[in-house]
Design an enzyme around this catalytic site. Structure first.
Site, PDB file in Angstrom:
ATOM      1  N   SER A 132       0.837  -1.196   0.000  1.00 25.85           N
ATOM      2  CA  SER A 132       0.000   0.000   0.000  1.00 25.85           C
ATOM      3  C   SER A 132       0.877   1.254   0.000  1.00 25.85           C
ATOM      4  O   SER A 132       1.655   1.458  -0.931  1.00 25.85           O
ATOM      5  CB  SER A 132      -0.968  -0.042   1.187  1.00 25.85           C
ATOM      6  OG  SER A 132      -1.962   0.947   1.082  1.00 25.85           O
ATOM      7  N   ASP A 220     -10.639  -3.514  -4.695  1.00 25.47           N
ATOM      8  CA  ASP A 220      -9.800  -2.477  -4.088  1.00 25.47           C
ATOM      9  C   ASP A 220      -9.898  -1.202  -4.920  1.00 25.47           C
ATOM     10  O   ASP A 220      -9.809  -1.256  -6.159  1.00 25.47           O
ATOM     11  CB  ASP A 220      -8.350  -2.969  -4.044  1.00 25.47           C
ATOM     12  CG  ASP A 220      -7.388  -2.017  -3.350  1.00 25.47           C
ATOM     13  OD1 ASP A 220      -7.830  -0.989  -2.810  1.00 25.47           O
ATOM     14  OD2 ASP A 220      -6.181  -2.318  -3.354  1.00 25.47           O
ATOM     15  N   HIS A 250      -8.278  -4.799  -0.161  1.00 24.76           N
ATOM     16  CA  HIS A 250      -7.043  -4.110   0.223  1.00 24.76           C
ATOM     17  C   HIS A 250      -6.597  -4.580   1.609  1.00 24.76           C
ATOM     18  O   HIS A 250      -7.401  -4.735   2.518  1.00 24.76           O
ATOM     19  CB  HIS A 250      -7.286  -2.600   0.238  1.00 24.76           C
ATOM     20  CG  HIS A 250      -6.038  -1.796   0.369  1.00 24.76           C
ATOM     21  ND1 HIS A 250      -5.256  -1.455  -0.718  1.00 24.76           N
ATOM     22  CD2 HIS A 250      -5.421  -1.263   1.453  1.00 24.76           C
ATOM     23  CE1 HIS A 250      -4.228  -0.750  -0.312  1.00 24.76           C
ATOM     24  NE2 HIS A 250      -4.295  -0.617   1.011  1.00 24.76           N
TER      25      HIS A 250
END
Length: 278
Positions: A132, A220, A250
């Site tokens: 991320s 996501d 996610h």
């Protein structure tokens, strides 16, 4: 919507009362790699925590945790870091860094570069990776260092600042990460709205970056920009391995206690380190 095994249960858990409680839950029963807690000197001369997972010494992966540049921890990313060390033959150095909003861009990036310099001083083959916001910082570090890197291992990264992509529209309300939350995180990390190429690396010249593995989550808001980054890397001549994990949201990579796909993708990343970068 069709979820992968364990994702519905993960969503139903909701938020934990603290990061420490969350880490304790998700780390329970996870295979453990031998590790050593270290300190490195951050970009402003401050001490920063790091944890070195011993995997065999074929090289060292500098691993940067996610959390939207404003949260996350070494402990919350232990499943992926330890898992890659156990399966790849590589050591994994998982680092902390200064967080927004108290420390906006470029503080976190400066710490990542300092950690890379710390690692480079010890010698040996180095790769870089993250999840991320950590994947964002890994790419930004790769774009702004002279340290030779063997490769990049990137899980569902933040690569752009376009909140109108197909996946942002489709998943704007979640599950999990939402468009509104990503906008809040950008505002904390980049309060001046510079949208520098080191904040949104899809704007950068990607030529010369090392071989990359990109793993995205299907469900996501960031899926579209992960696809765009894979295309941009390939167009820049960067050897790129691209995978979208179906039915996951996610953050899934550290949820192996409930989500078998997490372990499968950690194995995929370990194979990339072992077979492609070693």
């Amino acid at each position: 919507m069709s979820y992968a095994e364990g994702i519905a249960e993960m969503i139903a858990l909701g938020d934990f009362p603290s990061p420490e409680v969350a880490a304790a839950y998700w780390n329970e029963g996870v295979p453990e790699a031998p590790f050593e807690d270290l300190t490195y000197t951050g970009g402003a001369g401050q001490p920063q925590r790091a944890r070195l997972y011993r995997g065999g010494g074929a090289g060292t992966l500098l691993y940067i945790h996610g959390g939207g540049w404003a949260g996350g921890s070494i402990e919350l990313h232990q499943p992926s870091a330890a898992g890659m060390a156990l399966q790849s033959g590589w050591d994994v150095l998982s680092i902390s860094y200064r967080l927004a909003p108290a420390h906006p861009f470029p503080a976190g990036l400066e710490d990542c570069r300092a950690a890379l310099d710390f690692l480079a001083a010890k010698g040996g083959k180095i790769a870089i990776g993250g999840a991320s916001a950590g994947a964002n910082l890994a790419v930004a570090t790769s774009l702004s260092t002279d340290v030779p890197l063997a490769g990049m291992v990137l899980f569902y990264g933040v690569y752009g600042d376009d909140f109108e992509t197909e996946s942002y529209r489709r998943h704007e309300a979640g599950p999990g990460l939402t468009r509104a939350r990503m906008q809040e995180l950008f505002a904390m990390y980049d309060p001046g709205q510079s949208r520098d190429a080191l904040i949104a690396p899809l704007k950068a010249d990607l030529h010369g970056l090392p071989p990359a593995l990109l793993i995205a989550a299907e469900v996501d808001v960031l899926r579209s920009e992960n696809e765009a980054m894979a295309d941009a890397l390939q167009n820049a001549g960067v050897p790129t391995t691209w995978h979208v994990e179906p039915g996951v949201t996610h953050g899934f990579i550290n949820r192996g206690r409930l989500v078998p796909a997490a372990e499968a993708c950690i194995t995929r990343a370990a194979h990339f380190l072992k077979e492609t970068l070693t």
